[in-house]
Write a protein that holds these residues in place. Structure first.
Motif, PDB file in Angstrom:
ATOM      1  N   LEU A   4       0.605  -1.145  -0.021  1.00 39.59           N
ATOM      2  CA  LEU A   4       0.096  -0.091  -0.254  1.00 39.59           C
ATOM      3  C   LEU A   4       0.948   1.401   0.014  1.00 39.59           C
ATOM      4  O   LEU A   4       2.118   1.512   0.710  1.00 39.59           O
ATOM      5  CB  LEU A   4      -0.858  -0.175   0.799  1.00 39.59           C
ATOM      6  N   GLU A   6       0.752   5.663  -0.249  1.00 38.88           N
ATOM      7  CA  GLU A   6      -0.249   6.455   0.793  1.00 38.88           C
ATOM      8  C   GLU A   6      -0.074   8.198  -0.395  1.00 38.88           C
ATOM      9  O   GLU A   6       1.491   8.529  -0.500  1.00 38.88           O
ATOM     10  CB  GLU A   6      -0.168   6.711   1.888  1.00 38.88           C
ATOM     11  N   CYS A  22      -4.689   5.979  -1.445  1.00 41.19           N
ATOM     12  CA  CYS A  22      -3.715   5.322  -1.282  1.00 41.19           C
ATOM     13  C   CYS A  22      -3.935   3.969  -2.175  1.00 41.19           C
ATOM     14  O   CYS A  22      -5.090   3.379  -2.499  1.00 41.19           O
ATOM     15  CB  CYS A  22      -4.167   3.988   0.754  1.00 41.19           C
ATOM     16  N   MET A  34     -10.633  -1.767   4.022  1.00 38.37           N
ATOM     17  CA  MET A  34      -9.849  -1.376   4.084  1.00 38.37           C
ATOM     18  C   MET A  34      -9.664  -0.316   5.174  1.00 38.37           C
ATOM     19  O   MET A  34     -11.595   0.888   5.693  1.00 38.37           O
ATOM     20  CB  MET A  34      -9.440   0.040   2.298  1.00 38.37           C
ATOM     21  N   TRP A  36      -8.129   3.569   7.493  1.00 38.72           N
ATOM     22  CA  TRP A  36      -7.418   4.842   7.705  1.00 38.72           C
ATOM     23  C   TRP A  36      -7.235   4.853   9.393  1.00 38.72           C
ATOM     24  O   TRP A  36      -7.946   5.172   9.724  1.00 38.72           O
ATOM     25  CB  TRP A  36      -7.836   6.015   7.050  1.00 38.72           C
ATOM     26  N   ILE A  70     -15.247   7.882   3.204  1.00 38.47           N
ATOM     27  CA  ILE A  70     -13.776   7.317   2.811  1.00 38.47           C
ATOM     28  C   ILE A  70     -14.240   6.749   1.555  1.00 38.47           C
ATOM     29  O   ILE A  70     -15.533   6.353   1.098  1.00 38.47           O
ATOM     30  CB  ILE A  70     -13.659   6.464   3.299  1.00 38.47           C
ATOM     31  N   ARG A  72     -13.492   4.398  -2.327  1.00 40.85           N
ATOM     32  CA  ARG A  72     -12.737   3.136  -3.088  1.00 40.85           C
ATOM     33  C   ARG A  72     -12.939   2.837  -4.616  1.00 40.85           C
ATOM     34  O   ARG A  72     -14.184   2.992  -4.732  1.00 40.85           O
ATOM     35  CB  ARG A  72     -12.464   1.990  -2.174  1.00 40.85           C
ATOM     36  N   TYR A  94      -0.877   9.308   8.724  1.00 46.79           N
ATOM     37  CA  TYR A  94      -2.318   8.987   8.380  1.00 46.79           C
ATOM     38  C   TYR A  94      -1.180   7.491   7.330  1.00 46.79           C
ATOM     39  O   TYR A  94      -0.955   7.875   6.403  1.00 46.79           O
ATOM     40  CB  TYR A  94      -3.047   9.741   7.319  1.00 46.79           C
ATOM     41  N   TYR A  95      -2.476   6.575   7.818  1.00 50.93           N
ATOM     42  CA  TYR A  95      -1.645   4.975   7.221  1.00 50.93           C
ATOM     43  C   TYR A  95      -3.059   4.395   6.707  1.00 50.93           C
ATOM     44  O   TYR A  95      -4.037   4.663   7.223  1.00 50.93           O
ATOM     45  CB  TYR A  95      -1.241   4.665   8.751  1.00 50.93           C
ATOM     46  N   CYS A  96      -2.721   4.402   5.866  1.00 47.35           N
ATOM     47  CA  CYS A  96      -3.610   3.016   4.837  1.00 47.35           C
ATOM     48  C   CYS A  96      -3.620   1.750   5.383  1.00 47.35           C
ATOM     49  O   CYS A  96      -2.483   1.173   5.925  1.00 47.35           O
ATOM     50  CB  CYS A  96      -3.619   3.594   3.149  1.00 47.35           C
ATOM     51  N   TRP A 115      -0.220  -2.411   5.891  1.00 52.49           N
ATOM     52  CA  TRP A 115      -0.102  -1.019   6.015  1.00 52.49           C
ATOM     53  C   TRP A 115       0.813  -0.314   5.059  1.00 52.49           C
ATOM     54  O   TRP A 115       1.306  -0.817   4.805  1.00 52.49           O
ATOM     55  CB  TRP A 115       0.556  -0.679   7.592  1.00 52.49           C
TER      56      TRP A 115
END
Length: 125
Positions: A4, A6, A22, A34, A36, A70, A72, A94-96, A115
């Motif tokens: 992944l 970002e 992402c 998914m 965040w 969010i 997709r 910020y993490y996906c 991650w």
């Protein structure tokens, strides 16, 4: 193995909007929920938003509900986080994340298997 990546972070002012992306560059994507997450300095990683594998369900933390959205596109292997009315307290990395074990985007980090590297968002007042 899902990879992944970002993008979209940066420095903004309070009240501004920003969209994070992402992209799943390899591995499965379409079957995974998914999420965040975000982590501010000195704080634990916390859930912000999540979306089911088919986009049929979403989940938001109370702190972002009504401001973040969010979405997709499985054909593009991408998930986005649209953030409006940003506040200084939204400042974080910020993490996906991708979950292969749950169709529903749970709010617990231990439900996610893959991650991204994270992207910094800084909101100035």
């Amino acid at each position: 193995q899902v990879q992944l990546v970002e993008s979209g972070g940066g420095l903004v002012q309070a009240g501004d909007s920003l969209t994070l992306s992402c992209a799943a560059t390899r591995g499965a994507f379409n079957n995974y929920a998914m999420g965040w997450f975000r982590q501010a300095p000195g704080r634990e990683r916390e859930f912000a938003a999540g979306i089911a594998w088919n986009g049929g369900a979403t989940n938001y933390a109370d702190s972002v509900k009504g401001r973040f959205t969010i979405s997709r596109d499985n054909a593009k292997r991408t998930v986005w986080l649209q953030m409006n009315s940003l506040k200084p307290e939204d400042t974080a990395v910020y993490y996906c994340a991708a979950s292969r074990r749950s169709w529903y985007p749970e709010g617990e980090a231990d439900q996610y298997d893959y991650w991204g590297q994270g992207t910094q968002i800084t909101v100035s007042s």
